[in-house]
Design a protein around this motif. Structure first.
Motif, PDB file in Angstrom:
ATOM      1  N   SER A   7       0.828  -1.288  -0.019  1.00  0.00           N
ATOM      2  CA  SER A   7      -0.007  -0.030  -0.048  1.00  0.00           C
ATOM      3  C   SER A   7       0.854   1.457   0.033  1.00  0.00           C
ATOM      4  O   SER A   7       2.046   1.271   0.374  1.00  0.00           O
ATOM      5  N   VAL A   8       0.532   2.456  -0.739  1.00  0.00           N
ATOM      6  CA  VAL A   8       0.988   3.595  -0.612  1.00  0.00           C
ATOM      7  C   VAL A   8       0.028   4.755  -0.011  1.00  0.00           C
ATOM      8  O   VAL A   8      -0.881   4.918  -0.502  1.00  0.00           O
ATOM      9  N   ILE A   9       0.669   5.380   0.779  1.00  0.00           N
ATOM     10  CA  ILE A   9      -0.088   6.384   1.557  1.00  0.00           C
ATOM     11  C   ILE A   9       0.406   7.789   0.840  1.00  0.00           C
ATOM     12  O   ILE A   9       1.466   8.011   0.928  1.00  0.00           O
ATOM     13  N   VAL A  10      -0.669   8.367   0.061  1.00  0.00           N
ATOM     14  CA  VAL A  10      -0.259   9.610  -0.686  1.00  0.00           C
ATOM     15  C   VAL A  10      -1.021  10.898   0.241  1.00  0.00           C
ATOM     16  O   VAL A  10      -2.272  11.059   0.243  1.00  0.00           O
ATOM     17  N   PRO A  11      -0.330  11.484   0.927  1.00  0.00           N
ATOM     18  CA  PRO A  11      -0.853  12.658   1.973  1.00  0.00           C
ATOM     19  C   PRO A  11      -1.249  13.958   1.102  1.00  0.00           C
ATOM     20  O   PRO A  11      -0.674  14.170   0.145  1.00  0.00           O
ATOM     21  N   GLY A  12      -1.708  14.816   1.726  1.00  0.00           N
ATOM     22  CA  GLY A  12      -2.231  16.130   1.568  1.00  0.00           C
ATOM     23  C   GLY A  12      -1.375  17.239   1.865  1.00  0.00           C
ATOM     24  O   GLY A  12      -0.104  16.942   2.221  1.00  0.00           O
ATOM     25  N   ALA A  16       1.435  14.045  -9.628  1.00  0.00           N
ATOM     26  CA  ALA A  16       0.811  12.694 -10.352  1.00  0.00           C
ATOM     27  C   ALA A  16       2.053  12.224 -11.411  1.00  0.00           C
ATOM     28  O   ALA A  16       2.266  11.215 -11.351  1.00  0.00           O
ATOM     29  N   VAL A  17       2.954  13.094 -11.738  1.00  0.00           N
ATOM     30  CA  VAL A  17       4.148  12.542 -12.607  1.00  0.00           C
ATOM     31  C   VAL A  17       4.986  11.818 -11.643  1.00  0.00           C
ATOM     32  O   VAL A  17       5.524  10.591 -12.126  1.00  0.00           O
ATOM     33  N   ARG A  18       5.388  12.218 -10.689  1.00  0.00           N
ATOM     34  CA  ARG A  18       6.242  11.688  -9.691  1.00  0.00           C
ATOM     35  C   ARG A  18       5.497  10.213  -8.995  1.00  0.00           C
ATOM     36  O   ARG A  18       6.257   9.253  -8.768  1.00  0.00           O
ATOM     37  N   LEU A  19       4.462  10.664  -8.739  1.00  0.00           N
ATOM     38  CA  LEU A  19       3.705   9.215  -8.292  1.00  0.00           C
ATOM     39  C   LEU A  19       3.496   8.293  -9.358  1.00  0.00           C
ATOM     40  O   LEU A  19       3.834   6.847  -9.061  1.00  0.00           O
ATOM     41  N   THR A  20       3.309   8.489 -10.415  1.00  0.00           N
ATOM     42  CA  THR A  20       3.269   7.468 -11.742  1.00  0.00           C
ATOM     43  C   THR A  20       4.475   6.892 -11.918  1.00  0.00           C
ATOM     44  O   THR A  20       4.623   5.599 -11.933  1.00  0.00           O
ATOM     45  N   ARG A  21       5.620   7.547 -11.913  1.00  0.00           N
ATOM     46  CA  ARG A  21       7.064   6.967 -11.932  1.00  0.00           C
ATOM     47  C   ARG A  21       7.316   6.106 -10.795  1.00  0.00           C
ATOM     48  O   ARG A  21       7.874   5.152 -10.912  1.00  0.00           O
ATOM     49  N   PHE A  22       7.006   6.616  -9.665  1.00  0.00           N
ATOM     50  CA  PHE A  22       7.230   5.627  -8.228  1.00  0.00           C
ATOM     51  C   PHE A  22       6.384   4.602  -8.371  1.00  0.00           C
ATOM     52  O   PHE A  22       7.453   3.443  -8.131  1.00  0.00           O
ATOM     53  N   THR A  23       5.365   4.414  -8.813  1.00  0.00           N
ATOM     54  CA  THR A  23       4.657   2.981  -8.878  1.00  0.00           C
ATOM     55  C   THR A  23       5.297   2.217 -10.083  1.00  0.00           C
ATOM     56  O   THR A  23       5.149   0.847 -10.161  1.00  0.00           O
ATOM     57  N   SER A  56      -6.978  13.824   1.172  1.00  0.00           N
ATOM     58  CA  SER A  56      -7.194  15.377   1.036  1.00  0.00           C
ATOM     59  C   SER A  56      -6.785  15.798  -0.284  1.00  0.00           C
ATOM     60  O   SER A  56      -7.044  15.051  -1.472  1.00  0.00           O
ATOM     61  N   TYR A  57      -5.708  16.649  -0.155  1.00  0.00           N
ATOM     62  CA  TYR A  57      -5.109  16.846  -1.594  1.00  0.00           C
ATOM     63  C   TYR A  57      -4.557  15.882  -2.264  1.00  0.00           C
ATOM     64  O   TYR A  57      -4.330  15.941  -3.545  1.00  0.00           O
ATOM     65  N   GLY A  58      -4.026  14.806  -1.441  1.00  0.00           N
ATOM     66  CA  GLY A  58      -3.250  13.887  -2.022  1.00  0.00           C
ATOM     67  C   GLY A  58      -4.350  12.950  -2.911  1.00  0.00           C
ATOM     68  O   GLY A  58      -4.081  12.381  -3.884  1.00  0.00           O
ATOM     69  N   SER A  59      -5.672  13.175  -2.607  1.00  0.00           N
ATOM     70  CA  SER A  59      -6.440  12.408  -3.591  1.00  0.00           C
ATOM     71  C   SER A  59      -6.700  12.989  -5.037  1.00  0.00           C
ATOM     72  O   SER A  59      -6.884  12.565  -6.201  1.00  0.00           O
ATOM     73  N   VAL A  60      -6.232  14.529  -5.002  1.00  0.00           N
ATOM     74  CA  VAL A  60      -6.172  15.043  -6.311  1.00  0.00           C
ATOM     75  C   VAL A  60      -5.144  14.551  -7.102  1.00  0.00           C
ATOM     76  O   VAL A  60      -5.183  14.343  -8.306  1.00  0.00           O
ATOM     77  N   VAL A  61      -3.963  14.551  -6.521  1.00  0.00           N
ATOM     78  CA  VAL A  61      -2.743  13.761  -7.086  1.00  0.00           C
ATOM     79  C   VAL A  61      -3.126  12.397  -7.754  1.00  0.00           C
ATOM     80  O   VAL A  61      -2.943  11.965  -8.802  1.00  0.00           O
ATOM     81  N   CYS A  62      -3.838  11.703  -6.934  1.00  0.00           N
ATOM     82  CA  CYS A  62      -4.088  10.254  -7.129  1.00  0.00           C
ATOM     83  C   CYS A  62      -5.121  10.023  -8.342  1.00  0.00           C
ATOM     84  O   CYS A  62      -5.031   9.309  -9.256  1.00  0.00           O
ATOM     85  N   GLY A  63      -6.024  11.103  -8.132  1.00  0.00           N
ATOM     86  CA  GLY A  63      -6.926  11.162  -9.244  1.00  0.00           C
ATOM     87  C   GLY A  63      -6.388  11.689 -10.795  1.00  0.00           C
ATOM     88  O   GLY A  63      -6.689  11.104 -12.011  1.00  0.00           O
ATOM     89  N   LEU A  64      -5.310  12.410 -10.711  1.00  0.00           N
ATOM     90  CA  LEU A  64      -4.670  12.403 -12.021  1.00  0.00           C
ATOM     91  C   LEU A  64      -3.513  11.705 -12.362  1.00  0.00           C
ATOM     92  O   LEU A  64      -3.279  11.488 -13.519  1.00  0.00           O
ATOM     93  N   ALA A  65      -3.113  10.939 -11.367  1.00  0.00           N
ATOM     94  CA  ALA A  65      -2.166   9.577 -11.829  1.00  0.00           C
ATOM     95  C   ALA A  65      -2.879   8.353 -12.203  1.00  0.00           C
ATOM     96  O   ALA A  65      -2.378   7.452 -12.627  1.00  0.00           O
TER      97      ALA A  65
END
Length: 350
Positions: free
Chosen positions: A152-157, A218-225, A242-251
């Motif tokens: 699992s990966v926690i993506v914070p806000g 989102a670019v960084r999260l994509t490459r990380f996964t 929170s704001y991390g869900s915006v990142v996840c939505g875009l990724a």
């Protein structure tokens, strides 16, 4: 009239989108950390037995994995010692090498007088990524990522960075605290990564209402996964706060996540689950006292993040959260949300 409406929306978003700031005032516009880390030029100029080193900006994580697979142990360790900051951030490099490289990189930062990161080099910590630029970014692993059947990966806000991702605060609320709570709730059956791997907004301001920092994240999260996949880790579950869900939505469309869990979300930059263009199962949770419910679910002139992921029209699977307190209580032991999170993390719910 249109100008007046835009002013109202801007004012409402700036006032309501706090994203875990506990009432802080805005610290100003943040500059997203992008591109390869310092030391990349020296890395590019180096070689191993006459072979050029993979370019951190152009090589894929799979190419980087193949490169390291062809090295002898002494050669790989030599690169760690010579280029710790680069190796520590090379998605696709072997996990033990990245842990050691980041330990050395953090020590080097501390020796240079930047002691705010020193705790990251403490014995037993598994730092999978570390970038000292700006406020700093970091990814920390809890559990055995190399052997885990579930990841699992926690993506914070907002208001999270390398210096503070594990700072003292209310238990189970920061990235590292959430990761520990989730791993414990699974009976230590998973590896959990606290990924404070992007430049988050600070305080109340336009950064929280805009998608600019989320797009870079989102670019960084994509490459990380992709890097996790390249070293043979299981497809991850993304827990996005929170704001991390915006990142996840875009990724979402670019990751191989099995599940994406949005909680305390202001929106995911999509009107529906279908708009995320992902094969992952999408889940959403919102507690009754979470102030995020006061944030307008609009997207207007670049402000706002769209539909409420917990609304029936969005189409996400709803996670019970009636006993969650506030904006950051989703990982509190004993809550129904944490029990469901653990079941998702271990693949026990279908």
């Amino acid at each position: 009239m249109r100008r007046f409406a835009r002013t109202l929306v801007t004012a409402a978003l700036a006032a309501a989108v706090v994203a875990g700031t506990a009432g802080w005032a805005s610290a100003g516009t943040q500059t997203a950390v992008t591109g390869p880390v310092p030391g990349t030029a020296a890395w590019r100029a180096d070689s191993v037995s006459g072979r050029p080193l993979p370019d951190p900006a152009r090589a894929t994580p799979y190419e980087i994995a193949r490169f390291f697979a062809g090295l002898e142990e002494a050669q790989a360790l030599g690169l760690v010692r010579s280029h710790p900051l680069v190796v520590g951030n090379l998605d696709g490099a072997p996990l033990p090498l990245r842990y050691e490289a980041n330990r050395l990189a953090v020590l080097a930062e501390s020796t240079a007088g930047r002691a705010r990161f020193a705790s990251l080099a403490a014995p037993g910590r598994q730092i999978l990524a570390f970038d000292p630029r700006g406020r700093g970014t970091v990814a920390e692993v809890f559990g055995d990522l190399g052997q885990a059947a579930h990841v699992s990966v926690i993506v914070p806000g907002s208001d999270n960075d390398a210096a503070g991702h594990d700072r003292e605060r209310a238990a189970y609320t920061g990235p590292a605290g959430m990761a520990r709570a989730l791993r414990s709730a699974t009976g230590d059956k998973t590896a959990v990564i606290a990924w404070t791997g992007y430049t988050t907004p600070v305080g109340v301001g336009l950064d929280t209402a805009q998608g600019r920092l989320a797009e870079a994240g989102a670019v960084r999260l994509t490459r990380f996964t992709e890097g996790l996949d390249a070293v043979g880790a299981p497809d991850p579950v993304l827990f996005c706060h929170s704001y991390g869900s915006v990142v996840c939505g875009l990724a979402a469309r670019h990751t191989d996540a099995t599940d994406i869990v949005a909680f305390g979300s202001p929106g995911m930059r999509a009107d529906t689950v279908a708009g995320l263009h992902t094969s992952a199962r999408v889940w959403a949770a919102r507690g009754p006292s979470d102030w995020i419910s006061d944030v307008p679910n609009v997207e207007f002139a670049g402000l706002g993040h769209g539909a409420d992921p917990t609304s029936p029209a969005f189409g996400a699977r709803r996670i019970p959260a009636a006993d969650v307190a506030g904006h950051t209580g989703y990982f509190t032991p004993g809550t129904r949300s944490l029990r469901v999170f653990a079941a998702i993390a271990t693949g026990e719910v279908r």
